[in-house]
Design a protein around this motif. Structure first.
Motif, PDB file in Angstrom:
ATOM      1  N   MET A   1     -51.025 -41.623 -16.475  1.00  0.00           N
ATOM      2  CA  MET A   1     -50.490 -42.892 -16.961  1.00  0.00           C
ATOM      3  C   MET A   1     -48.971 -42.824 -17.028  1.00  0.00           C
ATOM      4  O   MET A   1     -48.405 -41.811 -17.460  1.00  0.00           O
ATOM      5  N   SER A   2     -48.291 -43.880 -16.618  1.00  0.00           N
ATOM      6  CA  SER A   2     -46.829 -43.882 -16.615  1.00  0.00           C
ATOM      7  C   SER A   2     -46.286 -43.896 -18.030  1.00  0.00           C
ATOM      8  O   SER A   2     -46.958 -44.317 -18.979  1.00  0.00           O
ATOM      9  N   VAL A   3     -45.037 -43.456 -18.177  1.00  0.00           N
ATOM     10  CA  VAL A   3     -44.418 -43.438 -19.507  1.00  0.00           C
ATOM     11  C   VAL A   3     -44.244 -44.858 -20.035  1.00  0.00           C
ATOM     12  O   VAL A   3     -44.318 -45.081 -21.253  1.00  0.00           O
ATOM     13  N   ILE A   4     -44.056 -45.836 -19.157  1.00  0.00           N
ATOM     14  CA  ILE A   4     -43.937 -47.235 -19.599  1.00  0.00           C
ATOM     15  C   ILE A   4     -45.252 -47.696 -20.215  1.00  0.00           C
ATOM     16  O   ILE A   4     -45.272 -48.349 -21.269  1.00  0.00           O
ATOM     17  N   SER A   5     -46.364 -47.350 -19.569  1.00  0.00           N
ATOM     18  CA  SER A   5     -47.674 -47.717 -20.114  1.00  0.00           C
ATOM     19  C   SER A   5     -47.899 -47.039 -21.458  1.00  0.00           C
ATOM     20  O   SER A   5     -48.411 -47.653 -22.399  1.00  0.00           O
ATOM     21  N   GLN A   6     -47.514 -45.749 -21.544  1.00  0.00           N
ATOM     22  CA  GLN A   6     -47.650 -45.031 -22.812  1.00  0.00           C
ATOM     23  C   GLN A   6     -46.769 -45.664 -23.899  1.00  0.00           C
ATOM     24  O   GLN A   6     -47.178 -45.790 -25.053  1.00  0.00           O
ATOM     25  N   LEU A   7     -45.568 -46.077 -23.514  1.00  0.00           N
ATOM     26  CA  LEU A   7     -44.668 -46.700 -24.479  1.00  0.00           C
ATOM     27  C   LEU A   7     -45.232 -48.042 -24.947  1.00  0.00           C
ATOM     28  O   LEU A   7     -45.164 -48.369 -26.138  1.00  0.00           O
ATOM     29  N   ASP A   8     -45.797 -48.806 -24.027  1.00  0.00           N
ATOM     30  CA  ASP A   8     -46.421 -50.073 -24.418  1.00  0.00           C
ATOM     31  C   ASP A   8     -47.584 -49.826 -25.381  1.00  0.00           C
ATOM     32  O   ASP A   8     -47.769 -50.566 -26.356  1.00  0.00           O
ATOM     33  N   GLN A   9     -48.372 -48.783 -25.120  1.00  0.00           N
ATOM     34  CA  GLN A   9     -49.457 -48.426 -26.032  1.00  0.00           C
ATOM     35  C   GLN A   9     -48.901 -48.027 -27.394  1.00  0.00           C
ATOM     36  O   GLN A   9     -49.464 -48.389 -28.441  1.00  0.00           O
ATOM     37  N   LEU A  10     -47.793 -47.281 -27.397  1.00  0.00           N
ATOM     38  CA  LEU A  10     -47.189 -46.844 -28.652  1.00  0.00           C
ATOM     39  C   LEU A  10     -46.679 -48.034 -29.454  1.00  0.00           C
ATOM     40  O   LEU A  10     -46.850 -48.081 -30.681  1.00  0.00           O
ATOM     41  N   VAL A  11     -46.056 -48.996 -28.786  1.00  0.00           N
ATOM     42  CA  VAL A  11     -45.596 -50.205 -29.475  1.00  0.00           C
ATOM     43  C   VAL A  11     -46.772 -50.911 -30.143  1.00  0.00           C
ATOM     44  O   VAL A  11     -46.693 -51.340 -31.308  1.00  0.00           O
ATOM     45  N   ALA A  12     -47.890 -51.011 -29.431  1.00  0.00           N
ATOM     46  CA  ALA A  12     -49.079 -51.650 -29.999  1.00  0.00           C
ATOM     47  C   ALA A  12     -49.593 -50.868 -31.203  1.00  0.00           C
ATOM     48  O   ALA A  12     -50.000 -51.460 -32.217  1.00  0.00           O
ATOM     49  N   VAL A  13     -49.573 -49.548 -31.124  1.00  0.00           N
ATOM     50  CA  VAL A  13     -50.018 -48.719 -32.248  1.00  0.00           C
ATOM     51  C   VAL A  13     -49.071 -48.883 -33.435  1.00  0.00           C
ATOM     52  O   VAL A  13     -49.514 -48.931 -34.592  1.00  0.00           O
ATOM     53  N   CYS A  14     -47.780 -48.984 -33.174  1.00  0.00           N
ATOM     54  CA  CYS A  14     -46.809 -49.209 -34.256  1.00  0.00           C
ATOM     55  C   CYS A  14     -47.104 -50.517 -34.984  1.00  0.00           C
ATOM     56  O   CYS A  14     -47.028 -50.590 -36.216  1.00  0.00           O
ATOM     57  N   HIS A  15     -47.445 -51.556 -34.243  1.00  0.00           N
ATOM     58  CA  HIS A  15     -47.800 -52.842 -34.865  1.00  0.00           C
ATOM     59  C   HIS A  15     -49.077 -52.697 -35.698  1.00  0.00           C
ATOM     60  O   HIS A  15     -49.175 -53.269 -36.791  1.00  0.00           O
ATOM     61  N   TRP A  16     -50.025 -51.934 -35.185  1.00  0.00           N
ATOM     62  CA  TRP A  16     -51.276 -51.655 -35.901  1.00  0.00           C
ATOM     63  C   TRP A  16     -50.989 -50.890 -37.197  1.00  0.00           C
ATOM     64  O   TRP A  16     -51.531 -51.212 -38.256  1.00  0.00           O
ATOM     65  N   ILE A  17     -50.102 -49.893 -37.123  1.00  0.00           N
ATOM     66  CA  ILE A  17     -49.705 -49.128 -38.304  1.00  0.00           C
ATOM     67  C   ILE A  17     -49.007 -50.028 -39.315  1.00  0.00           C
ATOM     68  O   ILE A  17     -49.287 -49.984 -40.522  1.00  0.00           O
ATOM     69  N   GLY A  18     -48.112 -50.869 -38.823  1.00  0.00           N
ATOM     70  CA  GLY A  18     -47.394 -51.778 -39.708  1.00  0.00           C
ATOM     71  C   GLY A  18     -48.316 -52.739 -40.421  1.00  0.00           C
ATOM     72  O   GLY A  18     -48.137 -53.034 -41.613  1.00  0.00           O
ATOM     73  N   ALA A  19     -49.321 -53.244 -39.710  1.00  0.00           N
ATOM     74  CA  ALA A  19     -50.265 -54.198 -40.297  1.00  0.00           C
ATOM     75  C   ALA A  19     -51.078 -53.566 -41.416  1.00  0.00           C
ATOM     76  O   ALA A  19     -51.541 -54.266 -42.324  1.00  0.00           O
ATOM     77  N   ARG A  20     -51.247 -52.255 -41.389  1.00  0.00           N
ATOM     78  CA  ARG A  20     -51.993 -51.550 -42.422  1.00  0.00           C
ATOM     79  C   ARG A  20     -51.107 -51.082 -43.576  1.00  0.00           C
ATOM     80  O   ARG A  20     -51.606 -50.480 -44.522  1.00  0.00           O
ATOM     81  N   GLY A  21     -49.812 -51.331 -43.466  1.00  0.00           N
ATOM     82  CA  GLY A  21     -48.908 -50.894 -44.520  1.00  0.00           C
ATOM     83  C   GLY A  21     -48.715 -49.399 -44.557  1.00  0.00           C
ATOM     84  O   GLY A  21     -48.364 -48.836 -45.602  1.00  0.00           O
ATOM     85  N   TRP A  22     -48.891 -48.742 -43.424  1.00  0.00           N
ATOM     86  CA  TRP A  22     -48.795 -47.284 -43.364  1.00  0.00           C
ATOM     87  C   TRP A  22     -47.377 -46.789 -43.086  1.00  0.00           C
ATOM     88  O   TRP A  22     -47.139 -45.582 -43.075  1.00  0.00           O
ATOM     89  N   ALA A  23     -46.451 -47.711 -42.863  1.00  0.00           N
ATOM     90  CA  ALA A  23     -45.038 -47.340 -42.662  1.00  0.00           C
ATOM     91  C   ALA A  23     -44.174 -48.398 -43.339  1.00  0.00           C
ATOM     92  O   ALA A  23     -43.428 -49.123 -42.682  1.00  0.00           O
ATOM     93  N   PRO A  24     -44.273 -48.511 -44.680  1.00  0.00           N
ATOM     94  CA  PRO A  24     -43.595 -49.599 -45.390  1.00  0.00           C
ATOM     95  C   PRO A  24     -42.076 -49.443 -45.409  1.00  0.00           C
ATOM     96  O   PRO A  24     -41.549 -48.333 -45.270  1.00  0.00           O
TER      97      PRO A  24
END
Length: 204
Positions: A1-24
């Motif tokens: 998988m390209s680093v761009i695809s991995q970065l896009d996945q990471l951005v999505a995970v960051c939003h998921w983390i934020g929605a759970r209040g895990w990085a306030p």
């Protein structure tokens, strides 16, 4: 998988983390390996629930140097340490959750030992609830270089798997790619919540 695809996945995970209040309150930091020489890590002071691809900064793994001159997360040295220690690590997630923060202060030993939970099998290589899974604990330190040196010294003598806790600070975990790092984070957070509740109930 390209680093761009991995970065896009990471951005999505960051939003998921934020929605759970895990990085306030802009806390926490996330990164993905770009190649053998560089990683991409979240910029300091950014809301993890609203990160974009442009909020990640290239950092040299060997030296922590930032070619762009921008300011990456304060804990950049812990991410680069993990990429140096574990060549197969492809992503690192650092969160500030209530469960991990409280347990890291309640547990006085050198590791938080998890045993007896079926959800231990969410961690790569774990096949039974009977196994003991130690999550290493380190005293927090504002001197990240000194903290990284202590963790590196520990890892030279004791296997360091999945992640570690910093007292009063939170969890840092990793995986071969973004999806595995996310699974480890979610699994460990579930286990931390169970362990914290178990200790509260047993104390009554």
């Amino acid at each position: 998988m390209s680093v761009i695809s991995q970065l896009d996945q990471l951005v999505a995970v960051c939003h998921w983390i934020g929605a759970r209040g895990w990085a306030p309150a802009t806390g926490g930091n996330m990164s993905v390996r770009q190649d053998s020489a560089f990683c991409l890590i979240s910029e300091s002071g950014k809301d993890k629930g609203a990160l974009t691809r442009d909020d990640f900064i290239q950092v040299e793994i060997a030296s922590n140097q930032v070619p762009s001159g921008r300011r990456p997360s304060a804990e950049t040295g812990l991410h680069t340490l993990i990429y140096r220690l574990f060549p197969d690590a492809g992503a690192v997630l650092h969160t500030h959750t209530v469960n991990s923060t409280v347990l890291s202060r309640v547990e006085k030993g050198a590791a938080l030992e998890l045993q007896g939970y079926e959800m231990q099998k969410t961690l790569t290589g774990q096949h039974s609830h009977l196994d003991c899974v130690p999550i290493a604990l380190f005293d927090n330190d504002q001197d990240i270089a000194a903290l990284a040196a202590r963790i590196e010294q520990f890892a030279a003598q004791t296997p360091l798997r999945y992640g570690f806790l910093l007292r009063g600070h939170g969890l840092t975990c990793w995986g071969q790619d973004v999806n595995e790092a996310k699974r480890h984070l979610e699994g460990l957070e579930f286990l931390f919540q169970c362990e914290l509740q178990r200790r509260v109930l047993e104390a009554k």
